[in-house]
Write an enzyme that holds these catalytic residues in place. Structure first.
Site, short mmCIF file in Angstrom:
data_model
loop_
_atom_site.label_atom_id
_atom_site.label_comp_id
_atom_site.label_asym_id
_atom_site.label_seq_id
_atom_site.Cartn_x
_atom_site.Cartn_y
_atom_site.Cartn_z
N SER A 12 -2.17 -3.91 -0.49
CA SER A 12 -1.11 -4.37 -1.53
C SER A 12 -2.02 -3.95 -2.87
CB SER A 12 -1.55 -5.88 -1.55
OG SER A 12 -1.33 -6.56 -2.87
N TYR A 43 -6.98 -14.02 -1.40
CA TYR A 43 -6.18 -12.83 -0.93
C TYR A 43 -6.58 -11.37 -1.48
CZ TYR A 43 -1.74 -10.31 -0.43
OH TYR A 43 -0.62 -9.16 0.02
#
Ligand SMILES: NC(=O)c1ccc[n+]([C@@H]2O[C@H](COP(=O)([O-])OP(=O)(O)OC[C@H]3O[C@@H](n4cnc5c(N)ncnc54)[C@H](OP(=O)(O)O)[C@@H]3O)[C@@H](O)[C@H]2O)c1
Ligand SMILES: *[C@@H]1O[C@H](CO)[C@@H](O)[C@H](O)[C@H]1NC(C)=O
Ligand SMILES: *[C@@H]1O[C@H](CO)[C@@H](O)[C@H](O)[C@H]1NC(C)=O
Length: 309
Positions: free
Chosen positions: A179, A192
Site C-alpha cells: 500500500s 496496518y
C-alpha cells in the site's frame, strides 16, 4: 509535397513518432501477457476486491490459477464466474485452495498443497489482507499481532513455502500487494501501516538476495481502491469497523489495479506505486523533508479519525 511547410512536416513526424511509440507499447504489452500463458499463478485474497480482479486478468492471459482465501464458497463463485466467460483463447480451470493467513503455522502445508496441483508455482501474488482503524492507545496487542499475521507473516510464510520450488525450477516471481501506507504512515492506522512497511522491507531485502536466480520480486503500493477493505477492517478491540470510507468508495477500480499488477509481472517491474500524484509526492515528502511530513500528519490527526471521510 512542395506545399508542406517545415512546421507541418515536423508535426507529421511527431504524430508518426507518437503513433509508433504507442504501437510499440501495445506490442510489448501483448508480448508481456503472452509470456504468462500456462504459468502457474497462486493468488491470495482471490475471493474479492483486487484479488478477484487479478484472478480475472490472469485467467484471461491463460494461466493455471490457484485461488486462495478463507471463504471457499466465494472462491467457488469466482471460479464459476471465470469458467462462464466466453473466451476465444485457451484457458485453464482454476484450482481452489482455502486457507487462513492468520493461521501462519498451517501455511507450510498449504504451500505444499499448492505446489502439488501442477508440480510448481511460477508466480505467487501475496494480496490477501485486512485493514484497521483506531488509536494506538486503545488497540489491543492481539489486534496488532493479527494485522502482522495476516498482512505480513502470512505472505512471508507462503513465500518461504514456494521459494525452494522456485529455486530448483530456476525461475519465479513473487508479488507483494502492499500500500502507499507501506511507504508512509498516516494516523489511526498503526497496526496496518506497520504491517505494510514490514512487507516492503522484507521483499526489498529478498529481491536483492534472488537477483542472480531469475526470481523476481514486485512490490505494488496502491492508494485507495474501491473494495470492501474498510468494511472488513478491524477496530482496536478486534470487532469489525464495517464502514465504507468515502476515500475507498471513490478509489481506483479493482480492474485498473489488477491490470497494473499484470503488467508489472509481465515486465518484471520492481516497485509500482498506484494512485494520485499527490500521494506519490507525499512519499517523496516523507523521505526528503520528514519534518514537514510529520506536521501534515499532525494536522490530519488533530481533525480526528473520521476526517478523511
Ligand atoms: N482497498 C484499498 O484501498 C487498498 C489500498 C492499498 C492496498 N490494499 C491492499 O489490497 C489487498 C486486497 O484488499 P482489497 O482492497 O481487495 O480488500 P477486500 O475486498 O477486503 O479483500 C481482501 C481479501 O483478503 C482475504 N483475506 C482477508 N483475511 C484473510 C485471512 N485471514 N486469510 C486469507 N485470506 C484473507 C479476503 O478473503 P476471505 O474473506 O475469503 O478470507 C479477501 O479476498 C490487501 O492486501 C490490502 O491491504 C487495498
Ligand atoms: C463486497 O462484499 C459484497 C458482499 O459480500 C459483495 O457482493 C461485493 O461484490 C464485494 N465487493 C467487492 C468489490 O469485492
Ligand atoms: C519450471 O516450471 C515450468 C512449469 O511451471 C516447467 O515448464 C519447466 O520445465 C520447469 N523447469 C525446471 C528446470 O524444472
Amino acid at each position: 509535397m512542395n506545399d508542406l511547410t517545415p512546421a507541418a512536416a515536423l508535426a507529421a513526424i511527431a504524430v508518426g513518432g507518437l503513433g509508433l511509440l504507442w504501437l510499440l507499447r501495445r506490442i510489448r504489452y501483448k508480448q508481456g501477457l503472452e509470456s504468462l500463458r500456462d504459468k502457474v499463478v497462486w493468488i491470495t485474497g482471490a475471493s474479492s476486491g483486487v484479488g478477484e480482479s487479478c484472478a480475472h486478468g490472469f485467467y484471461k492471459a491463460g494461466v493455471k490459477l490457484i485461488l486462495s482465501s478463507r471463504r471457499s464458497s466465494e472462491l467457488e463463485r469466482v471460479r464459476n464466474d471465470l469458467c462462464a466467460l466466453k473466451l476465444t483463447t485457451p484457458t485453464h480451470v482454476p484450482r481452489i485452495l482455502p486457507l487462513d493467513l492468520a493461521d501462519v503455522k498451517s501455511l507450510e502445508k498449504k504451500s505444499k498443497e499448492a505446489i502439488s496441483f501442477h508440480g510448481n508455482i511460477d508466480i505467487l501474488i501475496n494480496n490477501g489482507g485486512i485493514s484497521f482503524r483506531g488509536t494506538a492507545v486503545d488497540t489491543t496487542l492481539d489486534v496488532d499481532r493479527r494485522l502482522m499475521d495476516v498482512n505480513y507473516f502470512g505472505a512471508v510464510a507462503l513465500t518461504k513455502g514456494v521459494l525452494p520450488c522456485m529455486l530448483s525450477n530456476g525461475s519465479g516471481h513473487i508479488v507483494a500487494v502492499s500500500s502507499v501506507q507501506g511507504k508512509m504512515a498516516i494516523p489511526f492506522r498503526t497496526a496496518y501501516t506497520a504491517s505494510k512497511h514490514a512487507l516492503q522491507a522484507f521483499f526489498d531485502s529478498l529481491r536483492a538476495e534472488l537477483a542472480n536466480r531469475d526470481i523476481h520480486v514486485t512490490i505494488v503500493s496502491p492508494s485507495y481502491i474501491k473494495t470492501n477493505l474498510s468494511l472488513n477492517a478491524v477496530n482496536p478491540d478486534g470487532s469489525k469497523y464495517g464502514i465504507m470510507d468515502s476515500t475507498i468508495q471513490n478509489g481506483m477500480s479493482t480492474e485498473y489495479v489488477a491490470n497494473k499488477i499484470l503488467q508489472a509481472v509481465a515486465h518484471k517491474e520492481i516497485d509500482v506505486v498506484l494512485g494520485p500524484i499527490t500521494h506519490k509526492a507525499a512519499i517523496y515528502l516523507r523521505t526528503l523533508v520528514p519534518g514537514i511530513f510529520a506536521k501534515v500528519m499532525e494536522a490530519r490527526a488533530k481533525k480526528g479519525m473520521g476526517s478523511e471521510n
